[in-house]
Design a protein around this motif. Structure first.
Motif, PDB file in Angstrom:
ATOM      1  N   ALA A   1    -112.586  55.555   1.245  1.00 36.91           N
ATOM      2  CA  ALA A   1    -112.946  55.711  -0.171  1.00 36.91           C
ATOM      3  C   ALA A   1    -112.734  57.154  -0.623  1.00 36.91           C
ATOM      4  O   ALA A   1    -112.267  57.408  -1.738  1.00 36.91           O
ATOM      5  CB  ALA A   1    -114.391  55.284  -0.381  1.00 36.91           C
TER       6      ALA A   1
ATOM      7  N   LEU B   1    -108.949  57.836  -1.087  1.00 34.94           N
ATOM      8  CA  LEU B   1    -108.428  57.214  -2.311  1.00 34.94           C
ATOM      9  C   LEU B   1    -108.857  58.013  -3.535  1.00 34.94           C
ATOM     10  O   LEU B   1    -108.045  58.282  -4.430  1.00 34.94           O
ATOM     11  CB  LEU B   1    -108.914  55.772  -2.415  1.00 34.94           C
ATOM     12  N   GLU B   2    -110.107  58.416  -3.573  1.00 33.07           N
ATOM     13  CA  GLU B   2    -110.598  59.197  -4.718  1.00 33.07           C
ATOM     14  C   GLU B   2    -109.856  60.521  -4.827  1.00 33.07           C
ATOM     15  O   GLU B   2    -109.469  60.938  -5.928  1.00 33.07           O
ATOM     16  CB  GLU B   2    -112.100  59.440  -4.561  1.00 33.07           C
TER      17      GLU B   2
ATOM     18  N   GLN C   1    -106.151  59.894  -6.014  1.00 35.20           N
ATOM     19  CA  GLN C   1    -106.082  59.560  -7.433  1.00 35.20           C
ATOM     20  C   GLN C   1    -106.369  60.787  -8.295  1.00 35.20           C
ATOM     21  O   GLN C   1    -105.720  60.989  -9.334  1.00 35.20           O
ATOM     22  CB  GLN C   1    -107.054  58.425  -7.745  1.00 35.20           C
TER      23      GLN C   1
ATOM     24  N   GLY D   1    -106.044  52.378 -11.267  1.00 38.56           N
ATOM     25  CA  GLY D   1    -106.542  51.031 -11.029  1.00 38.56           C
ATOM     26  C   GLY D   1    -106.117  50.420  -9.708  1.00 38.56           C
ATOM     27  O   GLY D   1    -106.554  49.317  -9.352  1.00 38.56           O
TER      28      GLY D   1
ATOM     29  N   THR E   1    -106.047  49.545  -5.872  1.00 43.60           N
ATOM     30  CA  THR E   1    -107.136  49.418  -4.904  1.00 43.60           C
ATOM     31  C   THR E   1    -106.698  49.851  -3.509  1.00 43.60           C
ATOM     32  O   THR E   1    -105.502  49.933  -3.205  1.00 43.60           O
ATOM     33  CB  THR E   1    -107.619  47.967  -4.829  1.00 43.60           C
ATOM     34  N   ALA E   2    -107.690  50.080  -2.656  1.00 42.59           N
ATOM     35  CA  ALA E   2    -107.412  50.440  -1.261  1.00 42.59           C
ATOM     36  C   ALA E   2    -106.663  49.318  -0.555  1.00 42.59           C
ATOM     37  O   ALA E   2    -105.790  49.583   0.291  1.00 42.59           O
ATOM     38  CB  ALA E   2    -108.724  50.747  -0.540  1.00 42.59           C
ATOM     39  N   GLU E   3    -106.966  48.083  -0.893  1.00 38.95           N
ATOM     40  CA  GLU E   3    -106.296  46.946  -0.259  1.00 38.95           C
ATOM     41  C   GLU E   3    -104.810  46.903  -0.629  1.00 38.95           C
ATOM     42  O   GLU E   3    -103.965  46.583   0.215  1.00 38.95           O
ATOM     43  CB  GLU E   3    -106.984  45.632  -0.666  1.00 38.95           C
ATOM     44  N   GLU E   4    -104.490  47.246  -1.866  1.00 40.35           N
ATOM     45  CA  GLU E   4    -103.090  47.277  -2.280  1.00 40.35           C
ATOM     46  C   GLU E   4    -102.328  48.388  -1.568  1.00 40.35           C
ATOM     47  O   GLU E   4    -101.163  48.213  -1.188  1.00 40.35           O
ATOM     48  CB  GLU E   4    -103.002  47.461  -3.800  1.00 40.35           C
TER      49      GLU E   4
END
Length: 441
Positions: free
Chosen positions: A346, A349-350, A353, A396, A398-401
């Motif tokens: 997390a 990703l933050e 971005q 927008g 996601t981590a899964e993408e």
């Protein structure tokens, strides 16, 4: 736009698309003209024509002789240049707002009348300039041809993206005045261009000037050959690995990964993945190779977004000391496999971005950067207003993408690999090789 910028669009009768964005924060205006022509439009035996033409466009037109374009803009307090890529050629000026009409007239004059001034002397002159640029930026600097080599492996022979915009010496020598004239007639037409004007402008007056200077330029009424490269058909024997012994300061491992086309959500996910893996000193590859293993002095992973062909993930690592390319490559494979298995945290990703958001807002903060993005979205994706939602789309993802993109694309069987080994001469003179400054148009 999301930051409070307005966009208005117009299309002239000759097909020129015009995008205006009014912003009175500072008394400057940017003019950006994108032509839908790049190295992907060149044919075999005539590579480098798009970039050569970028230079020829500064060599005079019917009303502006010699170096007059530069001289007039700079005398008016403005700045200017042009660049060429796989997918487009652009020309741009940033002017004091009260000198906007001059920039529009200059761009219109060379769009409409360059052939009146294009002769063998100017062609030969700029051919020599481009060949010298190739020597200074590619052939005579350490690792200078790396991108060219990797691109040729990633996109097989015959693919429109197989060669890079600089072109080959042989093809530059072979280009005739007739080739240059035909190239201009085909691609330098109002119905193959987008003009963006951003800044301290009055839209009605600006559009009136555009109509006055560009409106009489005839459209190109012929068909342009399609040069789409979205599909890669790779021959079974196409090389995907090359080892080079050359005068370079250290060993190096470079890789190119074909990734999703620009304009897709998967491309945004790939951008975030590469940011986490290889952008800056907090990235995974930097932490592993430079900080932990101490097997490299640099480690980066960036995305070259392409709309007409798979984007390219470019990985670049220079080794440290006696570290081998095999050890560095093995560590890279381990990190990519771990990322594919676990996905981003997390916090990663933050951070990624936020980094992309900062870079995007910095770009849109200048009138020139904003004009360029409006042209980009208009030429490559058909709608300049897509620039308004580009950042929201990235934020927008996601981590899964991101993990799914890594699992599908960041694999050993989906890459070209280039490794370097210093020659004896390079090892003896290490530290004495300086990279030349970029040569501008």
């Amino acid at each position: 736009m999301a930051q409070g910028f307005t966009i208005s669009e117009h299309t002239l009768a000759n097909g020129l698309r015009v995008v205006l964005s009014e912003d009175h924060l500072t008394p400057v205006a940017a003019v950006c003209l994108w032509y839908d022509v790049g190295s992907r439009h060149e044919v075999e035996g005539r590579t480098g024509l798009a970039h050569l033409f970028e230079h020829l466009m500064f060599q005079g037109s019917a009303q502006v002789s010699g170096n007059g374009h530069f001289e007039l803009v700079q005398a008016a307090g403005g700045s200017l240049n042009g660049t060429t890529s796989f997918e487009r050629t652009n020309y741009f000026e940033t002017m004091p707002a009260h000198q906007l009409e001059l920039a529009l007239w200059l761009e219109a004059d060379r769009m409409g009348s360059l052939l009146a001034a294009l002769d063998q002397e100017s062609l030969d002159n700029q051919r020599a300039v481009v060949k010298n640029e190739r020597r200074q930026r590619y052939d005579n600097v350490p690792y200078g041809t790396a991108f060219e080599r990797l691109t040729a492996m990633a996109f097989p022979d015959g693919h429109p993206y197989h060669h890079t915009p600089i072109g080959s010496m042989e093809d530059l020598d072979a280009a005739t005045l007739g080739d240059a004239q035909d190239f201009f007639r085909t691609y330098y037409a109002p119905n193959n261009a987008v003009l963006a004007v951003v800044g301290d402008i009055h839209p009605e007056q600006t559009f009136a000037w555009v109509e006055k200077y560009f409106g009489s330029i005839p459209a190109h009424d012929g068909k342009r050959p399609p040069r789409d490269g979205a599909t890669i058909v790779r021959p079974a024997d196409a090389p995907m690995r090359e080892h080079v012994v050359a005068e370079v300061p250290s060993r190096a491992v470079m890789q190119a990964y074909p990734l999703p086309l620009d304009g897709t959500r998967q491309a945004d996910a790939a951008d975030l993945a590469l940011t986490i893996l290889g952008s800056g000193e907090s990235s995974r590859l930097y932490n592993r190779l430079v900080r932990h293993d101490r097997s490299a002095v640099t480690a980066g992973f960036g995305l070259l977004r392409l709309a007409g062909a798979p984007s390219l993930g470019w990985l670049d690592s220079k080794t440290s000391g006696e570290a081998t390319v095999e050890a560095v490559e093995a560590a890279i494979d381990e990190e990519l496999a771990r990322f594919a298995a676990e996905g981003p945290t997390a916090a990663e990703l933050e951070r990624a971005q936020a980094q992309i958001e900062r870079e995007w807002l910095d770009r849109l903060d200048t009138v020139g950067g904003r004009a360029d993005e409006l042209c980009r979205y208009a030429v490559l994706f058909g709608d300049p207003k897509l620039a308004d939602t580009a950042l929201a789309r990235v934020l927008g993802v996601t981590a899964e993408e991101i993990q799914a993109v890594a699992q599908k694309y960041l694999t050993p069987d989906n890459r070209a690999v280039l490794t370097y080994e210093p020659s004896v001469t390079a090892q003896d003179s290490e530290g004495q090789i300086d990279e030349d400054e970029e040569v501008q148009a």
